[in-house]
Design a protein around this motif. Structure first.
Motif, PDB file in Angstrom:
ATOM      1  N   VAL A  14       6.527  -4.254   6.876  1.00  0.00           N
ATOM      2  CA  VAL A  14       7.726  -3.805   6.173  1.00  0.00           C
ATOM      3  C   VAL A  14       7.429  -2.512   5.426  1.00  0.00           C
ATOM      4  CG1 VAL A  14       9.337  -4.366   4.297  1.00  0.00           C
ATOM      5  CG2 VAL A  14       8.623  -6.149   5.910  1.00  0.00           C
ATOM      6  N   ILE A  15       8.374  -1.591   5.428  1.00  0.00           N
ATOM      7  CA  ILE A  15       8.276  -0.393   4.599  1.00  0.00           C
ATOM      8  C   ILE A  15       9.376  -0.456   3.548  1.00  0.00           C
ATOM      9  CG2 ILE A  15       9.702   0.960   6.214  1.00  0.00           C
ATOM     10  CD1 ILE A  15       8.130   3.451   5.268  1.00  0.00           C
ATOM     11  N   GLU A  16       9.049  -0.052   2.325  1.00  0.00           N
ATOM     12  CA  GLU A  16      10.043  -0.057   1.260  1.00  0.00           C
ATOM     13  C   GLU A  16       9.916   1.198   0.412  1.00  0.00           C
ATOM     14  OE1 GLU A  16       9.574  -3.195  -1.535  1.00  0.00           O
ATOM     15  OE2 GLU A  16       7.453  -2.805  -1.892  1.00  0.00           O
ATOM     16  N   HIS A  52      -2.370 -12.776  12.224  1.00  0.00           N
ATOM     17  CA  HIS A  52      -2.992 -12.462  10.945  1.00  0.00           C
ATOM     18  C   HIS A  52      -3.395 -10.995  10.929  1.00  0.00           C
ATOM     19  CE1 HIS A  52      -3.495 -16.751   9.730  1.00  0.00           C
ATOM     20  NE2 HIS A  52      -3.507 -16.920  11.044  1.00  0.00           N
ATOM     21  N   VAL A  53      -3.581 -10.455   9.725  1.00  0.00           N
ATOM     22  CA  VAL A  53      -3.996  -9.060   9.559  1.00  0.00           C
ATOM     23  C   VAL A  53      -5.488  -9.023   9.263  1.00  0.00           C
ATOM     24  CG1 VAL A  53      -3.612  -6.893   8.355  1.00  0.00           C
ATOM     25  CG2 VAL A  53      -1.738  -8.534   8.593  1.00  0.00           C
ATOM     26  N   ALA A  54      -6.256  -8.363  10.130  1.00  0.00           N
ATOM     27  CA  ALA A  54      -7.692  -8.205   9.890  1.00  0.00           C
ATOM     28  C   ALA A  54      -7.951  -7.008   8.993  1.00  0.00           C
ATOM     29  CB  ALA A  54      -8.439  -8.047  11.213  1.00  0.00           C
ATOM     30  N   THR A  55      -7.273  -5.911   9.248  1.00  0.00           N
ATOM     31  CA  THR A  55      -7.436  -4.715   8.433  1.00  0.00           C
ATOM     32  C   THR A  55      -6.259  -3.777   8.671  1.00  0.00           C
ATOM     33  OG1 THR A  55      -8.975  -2.909   7.834  1.00  0.00           O
ATOM     34  CG2 THR A  55      -8.747  -3.404  10.164  1.00  0.00           C
ATOM     35  N   VAL A  56      -5.986  -2.923   7.710  1.00  0.00           N
ATOM     36  CA  VAL A  56      -4.952  -1.900   7.840  1.00  0.00           C
ATOM     37  C   VAL A  56      -5.412  -0.674   7.061  1.00  0.00           C
ATOM     38  CG1 VAL A  56      -3.656  -2.863   5.874  1.00  0.00           C
ATOM     39  CG2 VAL A  56      -2.508  -1.338   7.486  1.00  0.00           C
ATOM     40  N   PHE A  57      -5.203   0.507   7.620  1.00  0.00           N
ATOM     41  CA  PHE A  57      -5.606   1.741   6.948  1.00  0.00           C
ATOM     42  C   PHE A  57      -4.760   2.898   7.471  1.00  0.00           C
ATOM     43  CE2 PHE A  57      -8.520   1.002  10.514  1.00  0.00           C
ATOM     44  CZ  PHE A  57      -8.423   2.184  11.236  1.00  0.00           C
ATOM     45  N   PHE A  58      -4.849   4.038   6.782  1.00  0.00           N
ATOM     46  CA  PHE A  58      -4.138   5.245   7.188  1.00  0.00           C
ATOM     47  C   PHE A  58      -5.129   6.207   7.826  1.00  0.00           C
ATOM     48  CE2 PHE A  58      -1.871   3.589   3.451  1.00  0.00           C
ATOM     49  CZ  PHE A  58      -0.628   3.365   4.019  1.00  0.00           C
ATOM     50  N   MET A  59      -4.682   6.893   8.892  1.00  0.00           N
ATOM     51  CA  MET A  59      -5.571   7.808   9.600  1.00  0.00           C
ATOM     52  C   MET A  59      -4.743   8.844  10.342  1.00  0.00           C
ATOM     53  SD  MET A  59      -8.423   6.810  12.495  1.00  0.00           S
ATOM     54  CE  MET A  59      -9.488   8.083  13.208  1.00  0.00           C
ATOM     55  N   ILE A  76       3.985   0.244   2.258  1.00  0.00           N
ATOM     56  CA  ILE A  76       4.062  -0.728   3.344  1.00  0.00           C
ATOM     57  C   ILE A  76       3.437  -2.036   2.879  1.00  0.00           C
ATOM     58  CG2 ILE A  76       4.066   0.975   5.192  1.00  0.00           C
ATOM     59  CD1 ILE A  76       1.046   0.210   5.597  1.00  0.00           C
ATOM     60  N   LYS A  77       3.845  -3.123   3.507  1.00  0.00           N
ATOM     61  CA  LYS A  77       3.276  -4.429   3.210  1.00  0.00           C
ATOM     62  C   LYS A  77       3.471  -5.326   4.419  1.00  0.00           C
ATOM     63  CE  LYS A  77       7.583  -5.795   0.904  1.00  0.00           C
ATOM     64  NZ  LYS A  77       8.224  -6.194  -0.368  1.00  0.00           N
ATOM     65  N   PHE A  78       2.634  -6.343   4.524  1.00  0.00           N
ATOM     66  CA  PHE A  78       2.790  -7.360   5.549  1.00  0.00           C
ATOM     67  C   PHE A  78       3.295  -8.623   4.872  1.00  0.00           C
ATOM     68  CE2 PHE A  78      -0.194  -4.448   7.488  1.00  0.00           C
ATOM     69  CZ  PHE A  78       0.161  -4.441   8.826  1.00  0.00           C
ATOM     70  N   PHE A 117       0.848  -1.182   0.000  1.00  0.00           N
ATOM     71  CA  PHE A 117       0.000   0.000   0.000  1.00  0.00           C
ATOM     72  C   PHE A 117       0.885   1.233   0.000  1.00  0.00           C
ATOM     73  CE2 PHE A 117      -2.217  -3.231   2.646  1.00  0.00           C
ATOM     74  CZ  PHE A 117      -3.266  -3.517   1.778  1.00  0.00           C
ATOM     75  N   LYS A 118       0.633   2.138  -0.929  1.00  0.00           N
ATOM     76  CA  LYS A 118       1.394   3.389  -0.956  1.00  0.00           C
ATOM     77  C   LYS A 118       1.179   4.138   0.352  1.00  0.00           C
ATOM     78  CE  LYS A 118       3.222   3.645  -5.171  1.00  0.00           C
ATOM     79  NZ  LYS A 118       4.664   3.848  -5.419  1.00  0.00           N
ATOM     80  N   LEU A 119       2.260   4.593   0.933  1.00  0.00           N
ATOM     81  CA  LEU A 119       2.185   5.325   2.188  1.00  0.00           C
ATOM     82  C   LEU A 119       1.553   6.693   1.915  1.00  0.00           C
ATOM     83  CD1 LEU A 119       3.025   4.715   5.098  1.00  0.00           C
ATOM     84  CD2 LEU A 119       5.142   5.934   4.670  1.00  0.00           C
TER      85      LEU A 119
END
Length: 284
Positions: free
Chosen positions: A180-182, A202-209, A169-171, A159-161
């Protein structure tokens, strides 16, 4: 069992430079109930054949992309071979990327597994090849075939930061779940989520805020220990335009967002909408 069916070559040239070599993929022999493919390359002077195991129940592989780029020490030609097989989480797609020099000598290889059909080139991979941070293939004397040493499984992202278009970022999962950030120059591990009572994270959800005026990466991690017993914890990371990422300690210490600390028997924030509303009301 030997397969002779020729696979259809699907190549997209994403560079204005013309590749010096021609590549194709055939199905190879089956060894110990594992199917293999063969990647062939030729530039009229040099020839190369590399075999690799097919992914899971895949019975075909195809070339999806070729690239050419320059390192300070020479020109590199890369070939991405892709294959897919079904899994309980949807299609599992593996991309084997091989990198060759002008003499068709393999200098690096990386295998990336994803759980969606969308592909995006890892931002740091070309720099990693040029800096020789990625290993080449190795030969397995038992199976009589090659295998890629550098392997990565992406479970979410990239996901673009938000606000940092050159970073993502990615899991990923190897021995544990990792955030991980790249960017174009490198990638690094931000955090590691280890198993809990022998159950994987496990990842349930990820978002920017934005929280308290600072952009954050918010992720909900869970450990499914049984059908009626799941551990949840929310992690938030503040970041800036220089890719400095730090754990948001206020969120980390919030007992309402950690079932190991909360007295509540039923966790309330199991999706992005519920979690956003809670963070907005309490911290903004």
């Amino acid at each position: 069992m030997i397969f002779f069916k020729k696979l259809t070559l699907a190549v997209m040239l994403l560079s204005t430079n013309v590749l010096a070599a021609n590549f194709s993929v055939d199905l190879g022999s089956e060894k110990r109930d594992v199917g293999y493919y063969e990647l062939h390359g030729s530039d009229g002077k040099n020839n190369v054949v590399i075999d690799g195991a097919l992914e899971g129940n895949s019975n075909q592989a195809s070339i999806r992309e070729t690239r050419r780029f320059d390192c300070s020490w020479g020109t590199i030609e890369s070939v991405r071979v892709s294959m897919s097989s079904p899994s309980e989480n949807g299609p599992m797609v593996r991309h084997d990327i091989y990198f060759f020099d002008n003499n068709l000598k393999i200098v690096a290889a990386k295998s990336i597994t994803k759980f969606d059909l969308q592909w995006s080139q890892p931002q740091s991979i070309e720099n990693d090849v040029c800096e020789r941070k990625i290993k080449s293939v190795e030969y397995d004397g038992i199976s009589g075939s090659h295998y890629i040493v550098d392997q990565e499984t992406i479970v979410q992202g990239p996901f673009k930061l938000k606000g940092n278009n050159d970073s993502a970022i990615k899991f990923i999962r190897n021995d544990a779940l990792k955030l991980v950030i790249e960017n174009n120059n490198s990638q690094r591990i931000v955090d590691t989520y280890n198993s809990l009572n022998d159950f994987s994270a496990h990842v349930a959800t990820v978002f920017f805020m934005t929280i308290n005026g600072v952009p954050n990466i918010v992720s909900l991690i869970y450990w499914p220990q049984s059908s009626n017993n799941t551990t949840y914890k929310v992690y938030a990371y503040a970041y800036n335009h220089l890719d400095k990422i730090t754990l948001n300690k206020k969120i980390d210490s919030d007992v309402s967002l950690d079932t190991n600390k909360s007295p509540e028997t039923q966790y309330r924030y199991k999706n992005a909408e519920a979690l956003r509303n809670y963070l907005r009301e309490k911290y903004n």
